[in-house]
Design a protein around this motif. Sequence first.
Motif, PDB file in Angstrom:
ATOM      1  N   LEU A  57       0.770  -1.075  -0.107  1.00 58.65           N
ATOM      2  CA  LEU A  57       0.055   0.093   0.121  1.00 58.65           C
ATOM      3  C   LEU A  57       1.001   1.189   0.045  1.00 58.65           C
ATOM      4  O   LEU A  57       1.362   1.691   0.920  1.00 58.65           O
ATOM      5  CB  LEU A  57      -0.921  -0.040   1.141  1.00 58.65           C
ATOM      6  CG  LEU A  57      -1.767   1.309   1.576  1.00 58.65           C
ATOM      7  CD1 LEU A  57      -2.670   1.549   0.226  1.00 58.65           C
ATOM      8  CD2 LEU A  57      -2.658   0.774   2.642  1.00 58.65           C
ATOM      9  N   ALA A  58       1.192   1.746  -1.311  1.00 57.04           N
ATOM     10  CA  ALA A  58       1.863   3.112  -1.194  1.00 57.04           C
ATOM     11  C   ALA A  58       0.984   4.427  -0.944  1.00 57.04           C
ATOM     12  O   ALA A  58       0.897   5.191  -1.807  1.00 57.04           O
ATOM     13  CB  ALA A  58       2.614   3.193  -2.594  1.00 57.04           C
ATOM     14  N   ALA A  59       0.561   4.639   0.197  1.00 57.27           N
ATOM     15  CA  ALA A  59      -0.126   5.758   0.793  1.00 57.27           C
ATOM     16  C   ALA A  59       0.358   5.883   2.059  1.00 57.27           C
ATOM     17  O   ALA A  59       0.811   5.113   2.822  1.00 57.27           O
ATOM     18  CB  ALA A  59      -1.724   5.312   0.662  1.00 57.27           C
ATOM     19  N   ASP A  60       0.095   7.368   2.561  1.00 56.73           N
ATOM     20  CA  ASP A  60       0.697   7.626   3.795  1.00 56.73           C
ATOM     21  C   ASP A  60      -0.295   6.896   4.801  1.00 56.73           C
ATOM     22  O   ASP A  60      -1.513   7.113   4.773  1.00 56.73           O
ATOM     23  CB  ASP A  60       0.627   9.197   3.747  1.00 56.73           C
ATOM     24  CG  ASP A  60       1.287   9.599   4.919  1.00 56.73           C
ATOM     25  OD1 ASP A  60       2.593   9.632   5.371  1.00 56.73           O
ATOM     26  OD2 ASP A  60       0.438   9.922   6.131  1.00 56.73           O
ATOM     27  N   PRO A  61       0.374   6.683   6.034  1.00 59.51           N
ATOM     28  CA  PRO A  61      -0.251   5.781   6.965  1.00 59.51           C
ATOM     29  C   PRO A  61      -1.132   6.755   7.943  1.00 59.51           C
ATOM     30  O   PRO A  61      -2.050   6.208   8.411  1.00 59.51           O
ATOM     31  CB  PRO A  61       0.709   5.375   7.851  1.00 59.51           C
ATOM     32  CG  PRO A  61       1.955   5.112   7.014  1.00 59.51           C
ATOM     33  CD  PRO A  61       2.041   6.311   6.115  1.00 59.51           C
ATOM     34  N   VAL A  62      -0.929   7.993   7.881  1.00 66.55           N
ATOM     35  CA  VAL A  62      -1.832   9.235   8.570  1.00 66.55           C
ATOM     36  C   VAL A  62      -2.936   9.427   7.651  1.00 66.55           C
ATOM     37  O   VAL A  62      -4.062   9.506   8.107  1.00 66.55           O
ATOM     38  CB  VAL A  62      -0.799  10.411   8.819  1.00 66.55           C
ATOM     39  CG1 VAL A  62      -1.932  11.487   9.463  1.00 66.55           C
ATOM     40  CG2 VAL A  62       0.102  10.007   9.814  1.00 66.55           C
ATOM     41  N   LEU A  63      -2.610   9.687   6.479  1.00 67.05           N
ATOM     42  CA  LEU A  63      -3.773  10.007   5.598  1.00 67.05           C
ATOM     43  C   LEU A  63      -4.644   8.966   5.205  1.00 67.05           C
ATOM     44  O   LEU A  63      -5.920   9.124   4.983  1.00 67.05           O
ATOM     45  CB  LEU A  63      -3.175  10.622   4.215  1.00 67.05           C
ATOM     46  CG  LEU A  63      -2.870  12.098   3.978  1.00 67.05           C
ATOM     47  CD1 LEU A  63      -2.238  12.568   2.636  1.00 67.05           C
ATOM     48  CD2 LEU A  63      -3.709  13.154   4.544  1.00 67.05           C
TER      49      LEU A  63
END
Length: 417
Positions: A202-208
């Motif tokens: 999952l290439a997404a920011d863990p906060v967003l």
Amino acid sequence: MRVLLSTVGSRGDVQPLVALASRMRESGHEACLCVSPDLRDWVEGHGFPFTPIGKQQRGMLSAPVAQPARPAPLSLEQLRPRAEATVMHQFTTIAEAARGCDAIVAVAGRLPFAARSVAEALGIGYVFATFSPVHLPSPHHPPFPVAGQDQSSVAGNLELWARDAERFNDRLRPALNSCRASAGLAPVDDVRSHVFTSRPWLAADPVLAPWPGPAGGAVWQAGAWILPDQRPLDPVLEAFLQAGEPPVYFGFGSMRMPPEVAPVIAAAARRAGRRAVISAGWAGLALAGGEPGCLVIGEVNQRNLFGRVAAVVHHGGAGTTTAAALAGAPQVVIPQAYDQHYWAQRVAHLGIGTAHPPGTPDADSLAAALGRALQPGVAARARALSPAIRTGGAQAAAANLIAGLRDSAGRRVTART
């Protein structure tokens, strides 16, 4: 080592792959891209070998919005020949592009369904990655809605995901297994789990965009793949920024948008008492005769610009949402399709902006949404969240990929000895 990175999609789908390719190159390895033909000049401009796959995306995604009537959904019998042609094209194209490579990284856009089968046929590694959690099955969210599919009687998310798997199999399994048989590979029973693997990235920011499952579980997440951009702003844009208070940025990327959106933007900005920077995008937005306090621009360094605007109004692409959050800019998200509804919900949930109803805005709705996003509390939360956004996702992905390939190579050597 040499890795093939592949997806079928727009600039927003391909730019993260160039970010990963850049990190691979910095680590002394090679990367090549097999992506939509629209992006050839841009990819080769970054110094990476390019193989086109699929059709031109710009014409498909920026075609006129207005149509006499919505076409009826295609039947399964109509979809299967298209699926067969797509899978066969992917099999041939990706196999040729991947020769000499040690692995294929396939990314969710309009999916490269054949990538894993090609990797098996060539005896090389394979990774599947996506840019938002809602691409992946979970009891915490449903899959994207499908045209013509009635979801009103469905009990919950798991049943929706089960139907989604059936849809993959009905449309793609015969074609995929036919190609696999030609390559001497065994048939697959479940296409989606075959493509996604048991441990997708999952290439997404863990906060967003946190994965809604346990940390260290079935999904590996280290952050968004952000491409460094040191380009200065165009002198005309720079002069516009310096000539007054921070404007509001409006842009819809590769999305279809009707021409009348541009004057709607200008009217909404006037009502909010703000100047506007309007990205023409693939829709070619323009203001006939000009408009005081408005500037229409082409492609731009978003990270540079977003730190100097009062707010960012956009379609909800993963990359634009992340860039705005990293810049600490309040957001108005007007989702059009795909995972954009998810990003709109996340921006609203985090309190760093507002979600506008999907579709085409009017001046009243856009001005109202902009007014909410420009409230001091929203701006303060957006600024406070900015330092928490990770910028090392591509570097972490490159390191993980290289380590995995080395481990695989070591196991092969051990097996031979």
